[in-house]
Design a protein around this motif. Structure first.
Motif, PDB file in Angstrom:
ATOM      1  N   ALA A  67       0.824  -1.224   0.000  1.00 39.45           N
ATOM      2  CA  ALA A  67       0.000   0.000   0.000  1.00 39.45           C
ATOM      3  C   ALA A  67       0.855   1.271   0.000  1.00 39.45           C
ATOM      4  CB  ALA A  67      -0.913  -0.011   1.227  1.00 39.45           C
ATOM      5  N   ALA A  68       2.198   1.095   0.046  1.00 37.95           N
ATOM      6  CA  ALA A  68       3.106   2.254   0.166  1.00 37.95           C
ATOM      7  C   ALA A  68       4.100   2.269  -1.001  1.00 37.95           C
ATOM      8  CB  ALA A  68       3.849   2.163   1.502  1.00 37.95           C
ATOM      9  N   PRO A  69       3.629   2.586  -2.201  1.00 42.37           N
ATOM     10  CA  PRO A  69       4.505   2.459  -3.383  1.00 42.37           C
ATOM     11  C   PRO A  69       5.712   3.389  -3.382  1.00 42.37           C
ATOM     12  CG  PRO A  69       2.416   3.545  -3.935  1.00 42.37           C
ATOM     13  CD  PRO A  69       2.267   3.024  -2.543  1.00 42.37           C
ATOM     14  N   LYS A  70       5.634   4.498  -2.615  1.00 40.90           N
ATOM     15  CA  LYS A  70       6.755   5.458  -2.606  1.00 40.90           C
ATOM     16  C   LYS A  70       7.752   5.187  -1.463  1.00 40.90           C
ATOM     17  CE  LYS A  70       5.819   9.815  -3.253  1.00 40.90           C
ATOM     18  NZ  LYS A  70       5.204  11.078  -2.769  1.00 40.90           N
ATOM     19  N   LEU A  71       7.393   4.271  -0.578  1.00 42.78           N
ATOM     20  CA  LEU A  71       8.179   4.085   0.654  1.00 42.78           C
ATOM     21  C   LEU A  71       9.606   3.609   0.374  1.00 42.78           C
ATOM     22  CD1 LEU A  71       7.612   4.346   3.739  1.00 42.78           C
ATOM     23  CD2 LEU A  71       7.363   1.852   3.770  1.00 42.78           C
ATOM     24  N   LYS A  72      10.566   4.295   1.000  1.00 43.03           N
ATOM     25  CA  LYS A  72      11.984   3.932   0.840  1.00 43.03           C
ATOM     26  C   LYS A  72      12.594   3.461   2.149  1.00 43.03           C
ATOM     27  CE  LYS A  72      12.005   7.622  -2.484  1.00 43.03           C
ATOM     28  NZ  LYS A  72      10.563   7.866  -2.201  1.00 43.03           N
ATOM     29  N   ILE A  73      12.030   3.907   3.270  1.00 42.13           N
ATOM     30  CA  ILE A  73      12.637   3.569   4.561  1.00 42.13           C
ATOM     31  C   ILE A  73      11.577   3.494   5.650  1.00 42.13           C
ATOM     32  CG2 ILE A  73      13.274   6.048   4.825  1.00 42.13           C
ATOM     33  CD1 ILE A  73      15.603   5.056   6.651  1.00 42.13           C
ATOM     34  N   VAL A  74      11.698   2.476   6.501  1.00 41.58           N
ATOM     35  CA  VAL A  74      10.858   2.388   7.696  1.00 41.58           C
ATOM     36  C   VAL A  74      11.792   2.259   8.893  1.00 41.58           C
ATOM     37  CG1 VAL A  74      10.499  -0.119   7.313  1.00 41.58           C
ATOM     38  CG2 VAL A  74       9.061   1.080   8.932  1.00 41.58           C
ATOM     39  N   VAL A  75      11.581   3.133   9.885  1.00 40.49           N
ATOM     40  CA  VAL A  75      12.411   3.059  11.091  1.00 40.49           C
ATOM     41  C   VAL A  75      11.532   2.712  12.283  1.00 40.49           C
ATOM     42  CG1 VAL A  75      14.090   4.190  12.591  1.00 40.49           C
ATOM     43  CG2 VAL A  75      13.997   4.790  10.169  1.00 40.49           C
ATOM     44  N   ARG A  76      11.883   1.619  12.931  1.00 38.54           N
ATOM     45  CA  ARG A  76      11.224   1.211  14.155  1.00 38.54           C
ATOM     46  C   ARG A  76      11.902   2.021  15.268  1.00 38.54           C
ATOM     47  NH1 ARG A  76       9.460   0.282  18.857  1.00 38.54           N
ATOM     48  NH2 ARG A  76       9.014  -1.834  19.524  1.00 38.54           N
ATOM     49  N   ALA A  77      11.187   2.990  15.845  1.00 40.01           N
ATOM     50  CA  ALA A  77      11.757   3.800  16.922  1.00 40.01           C
ATOM     51  C   ALA A  77      11.764   2.953  18.181  1.00 40.01           C
ATOM     52  CB  ALA A  77      10.934   5.067  17.113  1.00 40.01           C
ATOM     53  N   VAL A 293      16.593  11.311   7.741  1.00 37.41           N
ATOM     54  CA  VAL A 293      17.241  12.417   7.015  1.00 37.41           C
ATOM     55  C   VAL A 293      18.620  11.965   6.513  1.00 37.41           C
ATOM     56  CG1 VAL A 293      18.126  14.782   7.191  1.00 37.41           C
ATOM     57  CG2 VAL A 293      15.964  14.171   8.325  1.00 37.41           C
ATOM     58  N   ASP A 294      19.386  11.298   7.370  1.00 38.89           N
ATOM     59  CA  ASP A 294      20.728  10.825   6.957  1.00 38.89           C
ATOM     60  C   ASP A 294      20.632   9.854   5.785  1.00 38.89           C
ATOM     61  OD1 ASP A 294      22.000  12.314   8.841  1.00 38.89           O
ATOM     62  OD2 ASP A 294      22.360  10.655  10.243  1.00 38.89           O
ATOM     63  N   PHE A 295      19.592   9.048   5.794  1.00 38.86           N
ATOM     64  CA  PHE A 295      19.437   8.067   4.703  1.00 38.86           C
ATOM     65  C   PHE A 295      19.035   8.777   3.405  1.00 38.86           C
ATOM     66  CE2 PHE A 295      16.568   5.383   2.188  1.00 38.86           C
ATOM     67  CZ  PHE A 295      17.493   4.440   1.767  1.00 38.86           C
ATOM     68  N   ILE A 296      18.037   9.647   3.505  1.00 34.33           N
ATOM     69  CA  ILE A 296      17.552  10.305   2.272  1.00 34.33           C
ATOM     70  C   ILE A 296      18.619  11.252   1.707  1.00 34.33           C
ATOM     71  CG2 ILE A 296      15.813  11.908   1.325  1.00 34.33           C
ATOM     72  CD1 ILE A 296      13.745  10.610   3.178  1.00 34.33           C
ATOM     73  N   GLU A 297      19.289  11.991   2.586  1.00 31.59           N
ATOM     74  CA  GLU A 297      20.252  12.999   2.104  1.00 31.59           C
ATOM     75  C   GLU A 297      21.613  12.394   1.761  1.00 31.59           C
ATOM     76  OE1 GLU A 297      19.085  15.968   1.467  1.00 31.59           O
ATOM     77  OE2 GLU A 297      17.170  15.447   2.407  1.00 31.59           O
ATOM     78  N   LYS A 298      22.051  11.401   2.570  1.00 37.16           N
ATOM     79  CA  LYS A 298      23.438  10.923   2.398  1.00 37.16           C
ATOM     80  C   LYS A 298      23.551   9.425   2.144  1.00 37.16           C
ATOM     81  CE  LYS A 298      24.763  14.268   5.927  1.00 37.16           C
ATOM     82  NZ  LYS A 298      24.970  14.256   7.362  1.00 37.16           N
ATOM     83  N   GLY A 299      22.424   8.746   2.117  1.00 34.31           N
ATOM     84  CA  GLY A 299      22.469   7.296   1.864  1.00 34.31           C
ATOM     85  C   GLY A 299      23.029   6.482   3.023  1.00 34.31           C
ATOM     86  N   ILE A 300      23.034   7.060   4.229  1.00 38.19           N
ATOM     87  CA  ILE A 300      23.606   6.347   5.394  1.00 38.19           C
ATOM     88  C   ILE A 300      22.647   5.246   5.859  1.00 38.19           C
ATOM     89  CG2 ILE A 300      24.311   6.599   7.828  1.00 38.19           C
ATOM     90  CD1 ILE A 300      25.321   9.426   7.066  1.00 38.19           C
ATOM     91  N   THR A 301      23.194   4.030   5.964  1.00 36.91           N
ATOM     92  CA  THR A 301      22.349   2.874   6.318  1.00 36.91           C
ATOM     93  C   THR A 301      22.864   2.177   7.584  1.00 36.91           C
ATOM     94  OG1 THR A 301      23.673   1.526   4.824  1.00 36.91           O
ATOM     95  CG2 THR A 301      21.605   2.393   3.939  1.00 36.91           C
ATOM     96  N   LYS A 302      23.503   2.969   8.459  1.00 37.66           N
ATOM     97  CA  LYS A 302      24.182   2.389   9.636  1.00 37.66           C
ATOM     98  C   LYS A 302      23.304   1.428  10.453  1.00 37.66           C
ATOM     99  CE  LYS A 302      26.825   3.646  13.696  1.00 37.66           C
ATOM    100  NZ  LYS A 302      27.095   4.690  14.659  1.00 37.66           N
ATOM    101  N   PHE A 303      22.052   1.766  10.658  1.00 36.84           N
ATOM    102  CA  PHE A 303      21.226   0.926  11.541  1.00 36.84           C
ATOM    103  C   PHE A 303      20.271   0.030  10.758  1.00 36.84           C
ATOM    104  CE2 PHE A 303      22.539   4.574  14.179  1.00 36.84           C
ATOM    105  CZ  PHE A 303      23.193   3.859  15.176  1.00 36.84           C
ATOM    106  N   GLN A 304      20.613  -0.244   9.507  1.00 35.91           N
ATOM    107  CA  GLN A 304      19.753  -1.110   8.693  1.00 35.91           C
ATOM    108  C   GLN A 304      19.729  -2.531   9.273  1.00 35.91           C
ATOM    109  OE1 GLN A 304      20.653  -1.043   4.501  1.00 35.91           O
ATOM    110  NE2 GLN A 304      18.958  -2.411   3.988  1.00 35.91           N
ATOM    111  N   VAL A 305      18.539  -3.133   9.333  1.00 33.42           N
ATOM    112  CA  VAL A 305      18.435  -4.491   9.880  1.00 33.42           C
ATOM    113  C   VAL A 305      17.986  -5.518   8.815  1.00 33.42           C
ATOM    114  CG1 VAL A 305      18.067  -3.794  12.287  1.00 33.42           C
ATOM    115  CG2 VAL A 305      16.084  -3.972  10.752  1.00 33.42           C
ATOM    116  N   ASN A 306      17.678  -5.043   7.610  1.00 42.38           N
ATOM    117  CA  ASN A 306      17.391  -5.991   6.525  1.00 42.38           C
ATOM    118  C   ASN A 306      18.478  -5.831   5.473  1.00 42.38           C
ATOM    119  OD1 ASN A 306      16.560  -3.440   5.581  1.00 42.38           O
ATOM    120  ND2 ASN A 306      15.001  -4.329   4.258  1.00 42.38           N
ATOM    121  N   LYS A 307      18.595  -6.838   4.622  1.00 39.66           N
ATOM    122  CA  LYS A 307      19.664  -6.743   3.601  1.00 39.66           C
ATOM    123  C   LYS A 307      19.050  -6.843   2.216  1.00 39.66           C
ATOM    124  CE  LYS A 307      22.814  -6.059   6.467  1.00 39.66           C
ATOM    125  NZ  LYS A 307      23.025  -4.653   6.702  1.00 39.66           N
TER     126      LYS A 307
END
Ligand code: 3PG
Length: 307
Positions: A67-77, A293-307
């Motif tokens: 249902a989220a065709p534009k979604l690029k990132i989901v962060v579990r706070a 913001v770090d992901f969208i602006e700089k592509g930082i994926t430090k806390f990514q949990v999926n591959k």
């Protein structure tokens, strides 16, 4: 303009939402909020135009991702990300992250709130016991477990820990006795506090045979996940062992049975409270916004949990 959706069935404090907005405003993003929603359809509608999503224990599965065709990132706070279907996120080319450690102190403090309540017999006016001098076993020595150990020392408790993935010398370096196995932890402690994630390996691993090892008058505290408990086994054991107490921040599916059959020895918070402090909301919520913001602006994926 990127659109960030905060979808929290259990809302953050206002100060956290204001802080998230400051970060997204500064980045020139649009922020929208979906709080206290009651139907999945509301989430499905809200994600339709979201580029980024901040959630708590909210479930993000293939249907939500579809249902989220534009979604690029989901962060579990927060810490545990068992509520995100990681395979589906990868298949949808969505980066999934958590915010490790940000709410750890809040959860650790609740452990002691539950414990004092438990050893004082739920404040029913009868004489209870103290925590001082008792041995506390910490199952999994991650961010929450380490904070629990720190606070336990303030209570003058003896502290042991077991973590299948953390070497004994790291545990000992924190001034905590390293148990060789979870069985040894249950054998040797007066109280065991659970800090394991819900994984295929840990599901229902806290079972009859394990908890039975607790000493007379033992207490099991769960601020982790309900899925790690073998509910039928624990209920059977507590009926056989009227000396045991179970204190949990995550209502079991069989809450009514526990409440009826273990009166005065069982307590569950009405809603998961571990990370429900203004401080934890601010720490985890703002970290999530910054990671977006770090992901969208700089592509930082430090806390990514999926591959
Ligand atoms: C976590 O995994 O971070 C905690 O269980 C907190 O969950 P919550 O954000 O739903 O309160």
């Amino acid at each position: 303009m990127a659109k960030v959706l905060v979808a929290t069935e259990k809302p953050f404090s206002k100060v956290a939402v204001d802080g998230i907005k400051e970060i997204t405003d500064a980045a020139g993003y649009e922020l929208s909020l979906l709080e206290k929603y009651t139907e999945k359809s509301q989430l499905l509608a809200a994600v339709a135009d979201a580029d980024a999503l901040i959630i708590r224990s909210d479930k993000v599965d293939a249907e939500v991702l579809d249902a989220a065709p534009k979604l690029k990132i989901v962060v579990r706070a927060g810490a545990g990300y068992d509520n995100i279907d990681l395979e589906a996120a990868t298949a949808h080319k969505v980066v999934a992250m958590n915010t490790p450690g940000q709410n750890a102190n809040s959860v650790a403090e609740l452990v002691f709130g539950l414990l004092v309540f438990g050893v004082r017999n739920f404040f029913n006016g009868t004489s209870g016991t103290e925590l001082k001098g008792k041995r506390l076993g910490i199952l999994a020595f991650g961010n929450v477990g380490r904070n629990v150990a720190r606070v336990a020392k303030g209570f003058d408790m003896q502290v042991s820990a077991y973590d299948a993935y953390c070497p004994a010398d790291v545990i000992e370096a924190a001034g905590v006795k390293a148990a060789k196995s979870q069985e040894e932890l249950f054998d040797t402690c007066d109280i065991v506090s659970l800090h394991i994630p819900a994984t295929a390996e840990t599901r229902q691993s806290i079972n009859y045979d394990l908890v039975k090892r607790l000493k007379k008058g033992g207490i099991l505290v769960n601020t982790a996940r309900k899925e790690v408990i073998d509910e039928a086994g624990l209920l059977r054991l507590m009926e056989e062992r009227p000396d045991l107490k179970y204190l949990t921040d995550i209502k079991p599916d069989s809450d009514a049975e526990f409440a009826a059959r273990c009166e005065g020895r069982y307590f569950a918070t009405p809603k998961k409270m571990g990370a429900q402090t203004a401080e934890a909301n601010v720490n985890a919520g703002l970290a999530a916004a910054r990671q977006i913001v770090d992901f969208i602006e700089k592509g930082i994926t430090k806390f990514q949990v999926n591959k």
